[in-house]
Design a protein around this motif. Sequence first.
Motif, PDB file in Angstrom:
ATOM      1  N   ALA A   1       0.834  -1.190  -0.080  1.00 18.23           N
ATOM      2  CA  ALA A   1      -0.055  -0.100  -0.075  1.00 18.23           C
ATOM      3  C   ALA A   1       0.927   1.267   0.049  1.00 18.23           C
ATOM      4  CB  ALA A   1      -0.851  -0.120   1.264  1.00 18.23           C
ATOM      5  N   LEU A   2       0.598   2.238  -0.863  1.00 15.50           N
ATOM      6  CA  LEU A   2       1.300   3.280  -1.206  1.00 15.50           C
ATOM      7  C   LEU A   2       0.512   4.737  -0.928  1.00 15.50           C
ATOM      8  CD1 LEU A   2       3.386   2.251  -4.274  1.00 15.50           C
ATOM      9  CD2 LEU A   2       4.417   2.293  -1.783  1.00 15.50           C
ATOM     10  N   GLY A   3       1.029   5.812  -0.394  1.00 16.39           N
ATOM     11  CA  GLY A   3       0.025   6.894  -0.414  1.00 16.39           C
ATOM     12  C   GLY A   3       0.496   7.814   0.898  1.00 16.39           C
ATOM     13  N   ASP A   4      -0.710   8.388   1.423  1.00 10.51           N
ATOM     14  CA  ASP A   4      -0.408   9.544   2.387  1.00 10.51           C
ATOM     15  C   ASP A   4      -0.862   8.903   3.728  1.00 10.51           C
ATOM     16  OD1 ASP A   4      -3.058   9.639   1.823  1.00 10.51           O
ATOM     17  OD2 ASP A   4      -2.856  11.220   0.447  1.00 10.51           O
ATOM     18  N   SER A   5      -1.564   9.948   4.290  1.00  7.72           N
ATOM     19  CA  SER A   5      -1.895   9.716   5.805  1.00  7.72           C
ATOM     20  C   SER A   5      -3.413   8.884   5.860  1.00  7.72           C
ATOM     21  CB  SER A   5      -2.337  11.061   6.599  1.00  7.72           C
ATOM     22  OG  SER A   5      -3.169  11.769   5.926  1.00  7.72           O
ATOM     23  N   LEU A   6      -4.088   8.822   4.817  1.00  7.93           N
ATOM     24  CA  LEU A   6      -5.107   7.870   4.520  1.00  7.93           C
ATOM     25  C   LEU A   6      -4.810   6.637   4.380  1.00  7.93           C
ATOM     26  CD1 LEU A   6      -7.222  10.207   2.077  1.00  7.93           C
ATOM     27  CD2 LEU A   6      -7.524  10.104   4.262  1.00  7.93           C
TER      28      LEU A   6
ATOM     29  N   GLN B   1       2.318  13.093   2.600  1.00  3.99           N
ATOM     30  CA  GLN B   1       2.950  12.984   1.144  1.00  3.99           C
ATOM     31  C   GLN B   1       1.798  13.388   0.189  1.00  3.99           C
ATOM     32  OE1 GLN B   1       5.968   9.626   0.257  1.00  3.99           O
ATOM     33  NE2 GLN B   1       4.273   8.683  -0.085  1.00  3.99           N
ATOM     34  N   GLN B   2       2.770  13.949  -0.904  1.00  5.81           N
ATOM     35  CA  GLN B   2       2.298  14.154  -1.995  1.00  5.81           C
ATOM     36  C   GLN B   2       2.585  13.439  -3.096  1.00  5.81           C
ATOM     37  OE1 GLN B   2       1.460  18.717  -2.987  1.00  5.81           O
ATOM     38  NE2 GLN B   2       2.688  18.969  -1.046  1.00  5.81           N
ATOM     39  N   SER B   3       2.106  13.317  -4.562  1.00  7.23           N
ATOM     40  CA  SER B   3       2.516  12.624  -5.350  1.00  7.23           C
ATOM     41  C   SER B   3       4.013  12.476  -6.076  1.00  7.23           C
ATOM     42  CB  SER B   3       1.556  12.826  -6.700  1.00  7.23           C
ATOM     43  OG  SER B   3       1.724  14.218  -7.222  1.00  7.23           O
TER      44      SER B   3
ATOM     45  N   GLN C   1       9.787   8.443  -3.394  1.00  5.70           N
ATOM     46  CA  GLN C   1       9.855   7.372  -2.385  1.00  5.70           C
ATOM     47  C   GLN C   1       9.919   5.951  -3.250  1.00  5.70           C
ATOM     48  OE1 GLN C   1       6.093   6.387  -0.394  1.00  5.70           O
ATOM     49  NE2 GLN C   1       7.142   4.928   1.001  1.00  5.70           N
ATOM     50  N   ILE C   2       9.220   5.864  -4.022  1.00  2.92           N
ATOM     51  CA  ILE C   2       9.267   4.285  -4.884  1.00  2.92           C
ATOM     52  C   ILE C   2      10.633   4.084  -5.744  1.00  2.92           C
ATOM     53  CG2 ILE C   2       6.810   4.036  -4.768  1.00  2.92           C
ATOM     54  CD1 ILE C   2       6.467   5.060  -7.884  1.00  2.92           C
ATOM     55  N   VAL C   3      11.400   5.141  -5.853  1.00  5.18           N
ATOM     56  CA  VAL C   3      12.540   4.807  -6.780  1.00  5.18           C
ATOM     57  C   VAL C   3      13.808   4.555  -5.825  1.00  5.18           C
ATOM     58  CG1 VAL C   3      11.743   6.020  -8.544  1.00  5.18           C
ATOM     59  CG2 VAL C   3      13.112   7.385  -6.956  1.00  5.18           C
ATOM     60  N   LYS C   4      13.538   4.953  -4.437  1.00  4.11           N
ATOM     61  CA  LYS C   4      14.769   4.578  -3.287  1.00  4.11           C
ATOM     62  C   LYS C   4      14.984   3.060  -3.507  1.00  4.11           C
ATOM     63  CE  LYS C   4      13.569   8.178  -0.171  1.00  4.11           C
ATOM     64  NZ  LYS C   4      13.005   8.274   1.503  1.00  4.11           N
TER      65      LYS C   4
ATOM     66  N   ASP D   1      11.222  -4.004  -2.460  1.00  2.87           N
ATOM     67  CA  ASP D   1       9.922  -4.464  -2.045  1.00  2.87           C
ATOM     68  C   ASP D   1       8.931  -4.400  -3.262  1.00  2.87           C
ATOM     69  OD1 ASP D   1      10.846  -4.811   0.634  1.00  2.87           O
ATOM     70  OD2 ASP D   1      10.336  -2.950   1.234  1.00  2.87           O
ATOM     71  N   LEU D   2       9.041  -3.606  -3.940  1.00  2.00           N
ATOM     72  CA  LEU D   2       7.823  -3.448  -5.155  1.00  2.00           C
ATOM     73  C   LEU D   2       8.060  -4.417  -5.898  1.00  2.00           C
ATOM     74  CD1 LEU D   2       8.131   0.377  -6.197  1.00  2.00           C
ATOM     75  CD2 LEU D   2       6.902  -0.585  -4.358  1.00  2.00           C
ATOM     76  N   SER D   3       9.279  -5.010  -6.261  1.00  4.18           N
ATOM     77  CA  SER D   3       9.547  -6.226  -7.114  1.00  4.18           C
ATOM     78  C   SER D   3       8.633  -7.376  -6.789  1.00  4.18           C
ATOM     79  CB  SER D   3      11.014  -6.550  -7.408  1.00  4.18           C
ATOM     80  OG  SER D   3      11.460  -7.026  -6.002  1.00  4.18           O
ATOM     81  N   GLU D   4       8.364  -7.456  -5.411  1.00  2.00           N
ATOM     82  CA  GLU D   4       7.840  -8.684  -4.954  1.00  2.00           C
ATOM     83  C   GLU D   4       6.341  -8.595  -4.608  1.00  2.00           C
ATOM     84  OE1 GLU D   4       9.893  -9.571  -1.333  1.00  2.00           O
ATOM     85  OE2 GLU D   4      11.895  -9.832  -2.278  1.00  2.00           O
ATOM     86  N   ALA D   5       5.568  -7.543  -5.302  1.00  3.03           N
ATOM     87  CA  ALA D   5       4.317  -7.171  -4.952  1.00  3.03           C
ATOM     88  C   ALA D   5       3.489  -8.151  -5.933  1.00  3.03           C
ATOM     89  CB  ALA D   5       3.863  -5.638  -5.158  1.00  3.03           C
ATOM     90  N   ASP D   6       2.418  -8.571  -5.466  1.00  7.20           N
ATOM     91  CA  ASP D   6       1.169  -9.092  -6.162  1.00  7.20           C
ATOM     92  C   ASP D   6       0.156  -8.267  -6.356  1.00  7.20           C
ATOM     93  OD1 ASP D   6       1.836 -12.271  -6.462  1.00  7.20           O
ATOM     94  OD2 ASP D   6       2.282 -11.658  -4.239  1.00  7.20           O
ATOM     95  N   VAL D   7      -0.074  -7.243  -5.569  1.00  2.00           N
ATOM     96  CA  VAL D   7      -0.996  -6.270  -5.602  1.00  2.00           C
ATOM     97  C   VAL D   7      -0.476  -4.896  -4.937  1.00  2.00           C
ATOM     98  CG1 VAL D   7      -3.396  -5.531  -5.226  1.00  2.00           C
ATOM     99  CG2 VAL D   7      -3.085  -7.981  -5.398  1.00  2.00           C
TER     100      VAL D   7
END
Length: 238
Positions: free
Chosen positions: A38-43, A82-84, A90-93, A99-105
């Motif tokens: 799950a990626l995103g902000d305070s929500l 967090q904003q877009s 974040q996701i290019v760190k 971690d992203l490479s192992e995601a199914d969803v």
Amino acid sequence: MKMLKIAGVVVLFALIPIVYFSFFADETESSSKKRVIALGDSLTYGYGDKKEAGYIGRLEEKVNKEQTKKSYNFQNLGIPGQQSDQLLAQIVKPEVAEDLSEADVFIINIGTNDLIKNNGGDLFPLHHDEIMDAKKDYLDHLDKILNITGTASKKADIIVLGLYNPYPDKDSDKIEAYVDDWNKSIKKEAEKHENVKFVSTNPLFKGKSKENYFHDSLHPNGKGYELMADQIMKNYDF
């Protein structure tokens, strides 16, 4: 010597079924375990929920309760505020990319802060030019986010959540118009990418009282996050 050779052959054939079944047992175990990021902000983070579960924690519980043949592990990488553009960074760190490479969803919920912060920190009053400029930048970031997550794990489905009007119990037709406009654009962007599903959240809070479903002016409480988790369950088949 001959007896040793015969014994060796016997041992070899005895090992074949063990190796065979061990291999397929590992394959079966791997296919039965799924990873959701799950990626995103305070929500996404779940701010405002006394249980500290948010919609992600509640969703994980619901999915694993419903599923009997698969086990889902949810990893919450949401960051409050967090904003877009920050999610994109974040996701290019390297540690996150691994971690992203192992995601199914993937579940992505981003854009609320882009809208609000670029309007001056709240939605009263509304500044049309700033909101439209922010949307243009946001959609560019969202396109890149979807490209990166889709490339990182080609097997993964991506769920993109729409924005909601945080003032459902007020006369907020103007806010509603902007939220609807952003959601239409988000949905259109999602449809450009493979394996991406848009899930609307705005209808969830219409007609709901702020007191019963919100922690503060923006964030849902436990009941509000429950609605979001149920909405994802209704729109995506885990």
